[in-house]
Design a protein around this motif. Structure first.
Motif, PDB file in Angstrom:
ATOM      1  N   MET A  19       1.717   7.686  11.896  1.00  0.00           N
ATOM      2  CA  MET A  19       1.643   6.633  12.892  1.00  0.00           C
ATOM      3  C   MET A  19       3.061   6.274  13.315  1.00  0.00           C
ATOM      4  N   GLU A  20       3.376   6.570  14.562  1.00  0.00           N
ATOM      5  CA  GLU A  20       4.683   6.234  15.114  1.00  0.00           C
ATOM      6  C   GLU A  20       4.721   4.747  15.439  1.00  0.00           C
ATOM      7  N   LEU A  21       5.521   4.004  14.713  1.00  0.00           N
ATOM      8  CA  LEU A  21       5.596   2.554  14.904  1.00  0.00           C
ATOM      9  C   LEU A  21       6.634   2.148  15.946  1.00  0.00           C
ATOM     10  N   LEU A 172     -10.789   7.662  -0.918  1.00  0.00           N
ATOM     11  CA  LEU A 172     -11.446   8.046   0.332  1.00  0.00           C
ATOM     12  C   LEU A 172     -11.719   9.549   0.394  1.00  0.00           C
ATOM     13  N   GLY A 173     -11.072  10.302  -0.489  1.00  0.00           N
ATOM     14  CA  GLY A 173     -11.175  11.757  -0.431  1.00  0.00           C
ATOM     15  C   GLY A 173     -10.249  12.340   0.623  1.00  0.00           C
ATOM     16  N   ALA A 174      -9.127  11.677   0.859  1.00  0.00           N
ATOM     17  CA  ALA A 174      -8.200  12.082   1.922  1.00  0.00           C
ATOM     18  C   ALA A 174      -6.786  12.333   1.409  1.00  0.00           C
ATOM     19  N   THR A 175      -6.650  12.620   0.113  1.00  0.00           N
ATOM     20  CA  THR A 175      -5.327  12.795  -0.473  1.00  0.00           C
ATOM     21  C   THR A 175      -4.532  13.906   0.195  1.00  0.00           C
ATOM     22  N   GLU A 176      -5.150  15.058   0.352  1.00  0.00           N
ATOM     23  CA  GLU A 176      -4.421  16.199   0.918  1.00  0.00           C
ATOM     24  C   GLU A 176      -3.956  15.935   2.340  1.00  0.00           C
ATOM     25  N   VAL A 177      -4.815  15.347   3.178  1.00  0.00           N
ATOM     26  CA  VAL A 177      -4.430  15.115   4.567  1.00  0.00           C
ATOM     27  C   VAL A 177      -3.359  14.023   4.673  1.00  0.00           C
ATOM     28  N   LEU A 178      -3.421  13.020   3.805  1.00  0.00           N
ATOM     29  CA  LEU A 178      -2.393  11.974   3.828  1.00  0.00           C
ATOM     30  C   LEU A 178      -1.049  12.547   3.359  1.00  0.00           C
ATOM     31  N   GLU A 179      -1.061  13.298   2.299  1.00  0.00           N
ATOM     32  CA  GLU A 179       0.180  13.876   1.787  1.00  0.00           C
ATOM     33  C   GLU A 179       0.809  14.834   2.785  1.00  0.00           C
ATOM     34  N   ALA A 180      -0.009  15.461   3.631  1.00  0.00           N
ATOM     35  CA  ALA A 180       0.514  16.375   4.646  1.00  0.00           C
ATOM     36  C   ALA A 180       1.356  15.656   5.691  1.00  0.00           C
ATOM     37  N   VAL A 181       1.091  14.370   5.925  1.00  0.00           N
ATOM     38  CA  VAL A 181       1.875  13.622   6.918  1.00  0.00           C
ATOM     39  C   VAL A 181       2.986  12.789   6.297  1.00  0.00           C
ATOM     40  N   ARG A 182       3.047  12.731   4.966  1.00  0.00           N
ATOM     41  CA  ARG A 182       4.102  11.943   4.309  1.00  0.00           C
ATOM     42  C   ARG A 182       5.432  12.565   4.469  1.00  0.00           C
TER      43      ARG A 182
END
Length: 182
Positions: A19-21, A172-182
């Motif tokens: 998310m671009e703030l 949420l079952g979204a660990t991989e997708v969140l870590e990909a954007v970190r």
């Protein structure tokens, strides 16, 4: 420093985007950004974190009213994006759509550590909440049930600390997708 991401629910699971703030100057901008990430008006969860000091969750479900949660309102109130959330949650009547008085790193001019101890008296001195408004609580604020139906119970949400966003993503079952954007 902030980390912010959007998790959009799809038929196949979750999609994450950074998310671009930079262009977010108001809570309306944040909500519009979350809605634009939605797939077929499904759920979008915006996650914001400031250096383990506080985290915020904004849930947008189609055109329904957004739901909010902040882990530590008194600390969040001292940062630009956290103050947007706490003002909304406290029902501040002041219109403060611009972030001119705050630097986007979460500190005010001359302030070195936004994570420093912050009391309700400090909030009153800083004018957070305004006269006649509810003081900013030192602790969680908002809807602790906003992720309950997605696998994050209110008890979990209220007790998260440290790497809270990773723990939310795991539930949420979204660990991989969140870590990909970190």
């Amino acid at each position: 420093m902030y980390f912010a991401a959007l998790l959009a629910r799809t038929e196949d699971g979750w999609e994450a985007s950074d998310m671009e703030l930079d262009n977010v100057e108001s809570l309306s901008d944040l909500i519009d950004l979350a809605r634009s990430a939605a797939v077929d008006d499904d759920t979008v969860v915006a996650l914001i974190e400031q250096e383990d000091a506080w985290f915020g969750v904004v849930r947008v479900d189609g055109e329904e009213d957004p739901r909010y949660f902040v882990s530590n309102a008194s600390v969040a109130a001292r940062s630009s994006y956290g103050s947007m959330l706490t003002k909304e949650l406290l029902g501040s009547e002041e219109e403060d759509d611009e972030l001119d008085e705050l630097d986007l790193d979460g500190t005010e001019d001359g302030e070195e550590d936004a994570v420093a101890a912050y009391t309700d008296e400090d909030a009153a001195e800083a004018g957070v909440g305004g006269t006649g408004a509810e003081p900013v609580p030192a602790g969680p604020l908002g809807d602790p049930l906003l992720l309950d139906d997605l696998g994050v119970t209110n008890k979990q949400l209220m007790t998260l600390d440290g790497d809270a966003l990773s723990e939310i993503a795991e539930s949420l079952g979204a660990t991989e997708v969140l870590e990909a954007v970190r």
